[in-house]
Motif scaffolding. Structure first.
Motif, PDB file in Angstrom:
ATOM      1  N   ASP A 126      76.418  55.789-116.532  1.00 28.95           N
ATOM      2  CA  ASP A 126      75.509  56.917-116.716  1.00 28.95           C
ATOM      3  C   ASP A 126      76.079  58.211-116.144  1.00 28.95           C
ATOM      4  O   ASP A 126      75.942  59.276-116.733  1.00 28.95           O
ATOM      5  CB  ASP A 126      74.155  56.613-116.074  1.00 28.95           C
ATOM      6  N   GLU A 148      83.066  48.042-126.958  1.00 31.89           N
ATOM      7  CA  GLU A 148      81.915  47.146-127.015  1.00 31.89           C
ATOM      8  C   GLU A 148      82.028  46.062-125.954  1.00 31.89           C
ATOM      9  O   GLU A 148      83.108  45.713-125.514  1.00 31.89           O
ATOM     10  CB  GLU A 148      81.822  46.523-128.414  1.00 31.89           C
ATOM     11  N   HIS A 197      80.807  46.257-122.941  1.00 28.12           N
ATOM     12  CA  HIS A 197      80.622  46.822-121.601  1.00 28.12           C
ATOM     13  C   HIS A 197      79.686  48.021-121.697  1.00 28.12           C
ATOM     14  O   HIS A 197      79.766  48.798-122.645  1.00 28.12           O
ATOM     15  CB  HIS A 197      81.966  47.265-121.004  1.00 28.12           C
ATOM     16  N   ARG A 198      78.845  48.170-120.694  1.00 32.94           N
ATOM     17  CA  ARG A 198      77.897  49.281-120.687  1.00 32.94           C
ATOM     18  C   ARG A 198      78.586  50.588-120.303  1.00 32.94           C
ATOM     19  O   ARG A 198      79.475  50.601-119.458  1.00 32.94           O
ATOM     20  CB  ARG A 198      76.761  48.979-119.689  1.00 32.94           C
ATOM     21  N   GLN A 199      78.163  51.655-120.918  1.00 33.79           N
ATOM     22  CA  GLN A 199      78.668  52.976-120.550  1.00 33.79           C
ATOM     23  C   GLN A 199      78.048  53.398-119.219  1.00 33.79           C
ATOM     24  O   GLN A 199      76.857  53.213-118.994  1.00 33.79           O
ATOM     25  CB  GLN A 199      78.306  53.991-121.636  1.00 33.79           C
ATOM     26  N   ARG A 203      82.326  48.964-116.459  1.00 36.74           N
ATOM     27  CA  ARG A 203      81.688  50.073-117.174  1.00 36.74           C
ATOM     28  C   ARG A 203      82.783  50.916-117.838  1.00 36.74           C
ATOM     29  O   ARG A 203      83.913  50.965-117.352  1.00 36.74           O
ATOM     30  CB  ARG A 203      80.902  50.974-116.223  1.00 36.74           C
TER      31      ARG A 203
END
Length: 200
Positions: A62, A56, A58-60, A36
């Motif tokens: 939360d 890009e 990889h998910r950010q 992340r």
């Protein structure tokens, strides 16, 4: 099986490449790994003018509360005047509730970084990351000298007993070498193995 998070911030792709290598090390050791990135906090016009590359692939993340779901966390960020950059610091500044709850106590933590020069603040940046992890009560794993490729002066290479590193060069043109990526893989493996032992 240990569950490891690689959490990073990257401006030009060096730390993103190291994050992938850390994750490879975790997975090669037979453990689960997710990557992340923290939010970009620089204004859009500043990031564009500086040529920042988007994180890009990889998910950010939360928020800090997600960290409690993992057995180990490997944090990577480039240096900013010898310390972690504001993007990563802003994320940890939001972690007061996590600290108060003690949910990271006993989990495994580690760090990796990138600097422009060999003496550009690698160790102080690693310590600025590790300080946050220690305040959270985490057990720290460094890049021990079992990874011998960090030694020697035959080529420019990163590596420190406090974490995996790479050197980008003043213009950012040097991407992580195989020795640097190998150190990141080794660190990922050691974090996963240590987390599995502590959980067992």
């Amino acid at each position: 099986m240990a569950r490891i998070l690689v959490l990073y911030y990257s401006s030009y792709g060096h730390i993103a490449a190291m994050a992938e290598a850390v994750a490879e090390g975790v997975r090669e050791a037979g453990h689960d790994c997710e990557i992340r990135h923290v939010p970009e906090t620089a204004p859009k016009e500043v990031a564009e003018a500086a040529g920042f590359r988007k994180m890009e692939g990889h998910r950010q993340i939360d928020g800090p509360e997600e960290l409690a779901d993992f057995d180990g966390i490997v944090v990577g960020a480039p240096t900013r005047f010898g310390r972690m950059p504001s993007q990563m610091a802003a994320f940890w500044d939001r972690a007061g509730g996590l600290w108060a709850s003690g949910k990271l106590i006993g989990k495994v933590g580690a760090a990796f970084t990138s600097t422009a020069a060999q003496h550009g603040g690698q160790e102080t940046t690693l310590f600025s990351i590790l300080t946050n992890l220690l305040h959270m009560g985490m057990t720290i794993v460094g890049l021990d000298y079992g990874y011998g490729e960090q030694n020697g002066v035959d080529e420019v290479k990163g590596g420190a007993p406090y974490g995996a590193t790479t050197i980008a060069g003043g213009d950012g043109s040097r991407m992580p070498s195989e020795a640097d990526l190998g150190g990141a893989r080794y660190l990922g493996r050691r974090v996963a193995e240590t987390a599995a032992r502590l959980a067992g």
